[in-house]
Scaffold this active site. Structure first.
Site, PDB file in Angstrom:
ATOM      1  N   CYS A  17     102.194  17.898  40.853  1.00 39.88           N
ATOM      2  CA  CYS A  17     101.551  18.052  39.544  1.00 39.88           C
ATOM      3  C   CYS A  17     101.754  16.789  38.717  1.00 39.88           C
ATOM      4  O   CYS A  17     102.622  15.964  39.012  1.00 39.88           O
ATOM      5  CB  CYS A  17     102.111  19.263  38.797  1.00 39.88           C
ATOM      6  SG  CYS A  17     103.867  19.093  38.384  1.00 39.88           S
ATOM      7  N   CYS A  20     105.218  16.470  37.175  1.00 37.71           N
ATOM      8  CA  CYS A  20     106.228  16.029  38.144  1.00 37.71           C
ATOM      9  C   CYS A  20     106.166  14.519  38.315  1.00 37.71           C
ATOM     10  O   CYS A  20     107.193  13.856  38.496  1.00 37.71           O
ATOM     11  CB  CYS A  20     105.995  16.701  39.494  1.00 37.71           C
ATOM     12  SG  CYS A  20     105.921  18.485  39.376  1.00 37.71           S
ATOM     13  N   ASP A 399      70.193  -8.238  29.604  1.00 33.85           N
ATOM     14  CA  ASP A 399      69.835  -9.633  29.813  1.00 33.85           C
ATOM     15  C   ASP A 399      68.566  -9.628  30.669  1.00 33.85           C
ATOM     16  O   ASP A 399      68.449  -8.818  31.582  1.00 33.85           O
ATOM     17  CB  ASP A 399      70.970 -10.353  30.538  1.00 33.85           C
ATOM     18  CG  ASP A 399      70.595 -11.768  30.914  1.00 33.85           C
ATOM     19  OD1 ASP A 399      70.139 -12.505  30.036  1.00 33.85           O
ATOM     20  OD2 ASP A 399      70.748 -12.120  32.104  1.00 33.85           O
TER      21      ASP A 399
END
Length: 709
Positions: A17, A20, A399
């Site tokens: 997780c 953790c 551009d």
């Protein structure tokens, strides 16, 4: 901060997780010899500044049984994928077995029976061993995370005799963690698939001998032999042969590209037809695919605004839940004389429902999935913040040259005046232009070679450039001029001839750049050169307008007539012409003041200031262009503008899913907590709410894998 020489990157296996990962990061920072450390949960990596050993890093991750290896070292075993399902989840299966035995004993012997209690206790011990090991350690250190909350809740349930629900909570939490690990692995799979694209070895020709060499041992300048049907292991330049190359892995282009001598090729692409000999130009760690993987993994470590919000929220949310749970357990018995057992149970249920698993994973799983999907489709997004910003754009500036147009000028008109010999004049013009460095010169040389006009033997003397206006040179004692109409307005005493002036005006209205050829006495011809518009430009602009991006701006240094003609042809809403590079920067700043969120798309080199000033800087043709990869926030790896609407669509979908996940995660917590008021909240309802929310937000995040062009 330590020097770059003291920087080491390691891959981590075993994260369950995000919290953790945070705990592991703190542990690593506390190791002797470590100056700083940063964990990238999305990429399962840790960057350590300082000196430490793999053994010490694994000790820092012992609470999760983490395995550590250097970043460049291949995983020694892929057994994790081959482990049978039952063996991989043996603890959960064992806990389920004891839970079933306990439920059977409860039915036969009753809830207070010793056999029943022992069965439930065994189920809790087996299924919750890793949970309790971390939770109790955190409790001693007063570190309150989701495992601490779960540990307190389960132990409390056992103390008040709720063995059945305690065992169910442990098993459901273990299942929740397994689902979370699975979902993150699925999200990371898109990155793993990128790592597997390029071969680990190649056939190299050295000193006249062919040998198979590992990519780490291949040197710049080696000649790589690539047979039909093989993937290229390294970046390089074709020195012999021609073939069609499938570049989908790098650029997202599904149509193979023809490659000839002197063409650039990339590692991870597929040689479909001919035998190629390629001179290696980069080390393995510098290849385009390696840079893409590195940048994608680094992007996952960048906190998106929504993720930063979740992290800040969770920091205060968990302690707040502990306070609420304590108040729920204590206040009703103290103030209203209610049952201590009943309200302690309700307080424990609040702890369980308060676990922020779903909330914590809601954002990273979505961002990792989206960035990985984009990379597989030839779009490099360099962080969660740019993923989110691209979904909120109000305007996009383009551009012109090389973005909306092909960037390769061609001669479209060659109109001679006064009965001049066209072939002879073309030869003279080409002889002069072949000595020029002007971008339009190559178009004229190409025209002459197509017409087979002889020009190489023509002697030119006194050749010179007239700054900003054109060129001149002497051929056969006659001085010829090639340049803009302004040049001839200055040189010709009587001004421009009406016929020549009319032709120039007509050509400019058609979006072409007009040049004149002549002498001191007369204009001999008018030449028109145009940069061809990309076939996809009009379609892309139309799609963006349909998506609600109403403001599309074309920025160019071309004259206003040419720019307006191209702008009308493509369909942009605004054209700004005759701009210097600093003017483009000013235009972007003005657009940001007017519209708010503005993207700039260019080549990543000449447009660097404008790209940096925009909300999201997007570079075209990032493959093989180091500057584009480094300066832009988003890089379209192929020379394909059609990836732009896909990028906006993916970003918007990701934003929507992130908002859905955060709202759902918080909503289901609030709904479950409200059940405390009538006393209906139970431990198994609480954990089901948490598991259900985690499962739904991860499944929702993984939907981003399905977003296509």
């Amino acid at each position: 901060m330590s020097s770059e020489n003291d920087k080491h990157v390691y891959r981590i296996e075993g994260f369950t997780c995000a919290h953790c990962a945070g705990t592991f990061e703190k542990n690593v920072k506390n190791l002797e010899g470590v100056v700083d450390a940063k964990v990238n949960f999305g990429a399962s990596k840790v960057t350590v500044h300082g000196n430490t050993s793999i053994e010490d890093l694994e000790k820092a991750g012992a609470f999760e049984n983490l395995k550590v290896r250097p970043e460049k070292e291949k995983s020694k075993d892929n057994t994790q994928e081959k482990v049978p399902f039952l063996q991989k989840h043996m603890t959960i299966m064992g806990a389920l077995l004891f839970l079933a035995f306990g439920l059977l004993s409860q039915f036969i012997n009753g809830e207070e029976n010793l056999v029943t209690v022992l069965a439930f206790a065994s189920s809790m011990a087996i299924g919750g061993y890793s949970l309790f090991k971390v939770g109790l350690m955190n409790l001693i250190r007063l570190q309150f995370d989701m495992k601490t909350l779960m540990t307190v809740a389960v132990i409390g349930a056992a103390i008040i005799g709720e063995w059945t629900e305690g065992a169910i909570v442990v098993i459901l939490f273990a299942i929740s963690e397994a689902l979370e690990r699975f979902s993150m692995d699925q999200a990371r799979q898109s990155i793993r698939s990128l790592m597997d694209i390029a071969p680990s070895e190649a056939l190299i020709k050295r000193n006249g001998q062919e040998m198979t060499v590992r990519v780490d041992d291949i040197e710049i300048g080696d000649i790589m032999i690539v047979k039909p049907g093989q993937k290229l292991a390294m970046d390089g330049v074709v020195v012999n042969g021609n073939s069609s190359i499938n570049q989908a892995a790098i650029t997202g282009e599904s149509i193979p590209v023809e490659k000839h001598v002197d063409d650039e090729v990339f590692a991870g692409t597929l040689n479909e037809e001919g035998l190629l000999e390629v001179r290696v130009t980069k080390h393995v760690e510098d290849t385009t695919i390696s840079k893409v993987i590195q940048l994608v993994e680094d992007a996952q470590a960048e906190r998106a605004p929504s993720q930063a919000f979740v992290d800040r929220f969770a920091k205060y949310y968990t302690p707040a839940i502990i306070v609420v749970a304590a108040l729920v357990a204590v206040l009703p018995p103290l103030l209203a004389g209610a049952s201590w057992e009943t309200w302690i149970y309700q307080g424990l249920a609040v702890l369980v429902v308060g676990c922020p698993c779903a909330l914590v994973i809601s954002t990273p799983v979505s961002i990792i999935t989206a960035i990985g999907n984009a990379a597989k489709n030839g779009v490099l997004i360099k962080g969660g913040v740019y993923l989110e910003e691209a979904g909120t754009l109000k305007a996009i500036a383009f551009d012109k040259t090389g973005t909306l147009t092909k960037g390769v000028p061609v001669v479209t008109d060659f109109s001679v005046l006064n009965d001049t010999d066209e072939q002879g004049l073309l030869s003279i013009v080409t002889a002069l232009e072949s000595r020029s460095q002007h971008p339009l010169a190559s178009a004229i040389v190409q025209k002459a070679e197509q017409e087979k006009a002889p020009y190489k033997a023509i002697e030119v003397t006194d050749f010179s450039s007239i700054t900003g206006k054109g060129i001149k040179g002497v051929i056969n004692d006659t001085t010829y001029y090639i340049g803009s109409p302004k040049l001839f307005e200055e040189w010709l005493a009587g001004g421009l001839p009406v016929e020549a002036s009319g032709k120039v005006q007509t050509l400019q209205q058609q979006g072409k750049t007009a040049m004149m050829v002549g002498t001191n006495q007369a204009v001999l011809a008018v030449i028109a050169v145009a940069d061809e518009v990309r076939s996809s430009s009009k379609e892309v602009i139309s799609k963006l307008h349909d998506m609600g991006i109403e403001n599309t701006i074309m920025l160019t240094g071309d004259n206003k007539e040419t720019a307006r003609a191209i702008g009308d042809q493509i369909g942009v809403t605004k054209v700004q012409a005759e701009l210097m590079p600093e003017d483009k920067l000013t235009s972007i700043k003005e657009a940001r003041e007017k519209f708010g969120k503005v993207a700039m798309i260019g080549d990543g080199v000449n447009d660097a200031p404008a790209l940096a000033a925009s909300t999201v800087g997007i570079a075209m043709g990032g493959a093989g262009t180091d500057t584009a990869l480094e300066t832009a926030d988003v890089a379209l790896m192929g020379d394909d503008l059609k990836k732009l609407p896909y990028t906006v669509k993916l970003s918007r979908r990701a934003l929507t899913i992130i908002k859905q996940n955060i709202s759902f995660s918080l909503g289901i917590k609030i709904a479950a907590l409200l059940l405390v008021v009538p006393g209906w909240l139970t431990l198994w309802i609480a954990i089901l709410a948490d598991v259900g929310a985690t499962l739904l937000v991860t499944a929702n995040g993984l939907r981003l894998l399905r977003v296509k062009e």
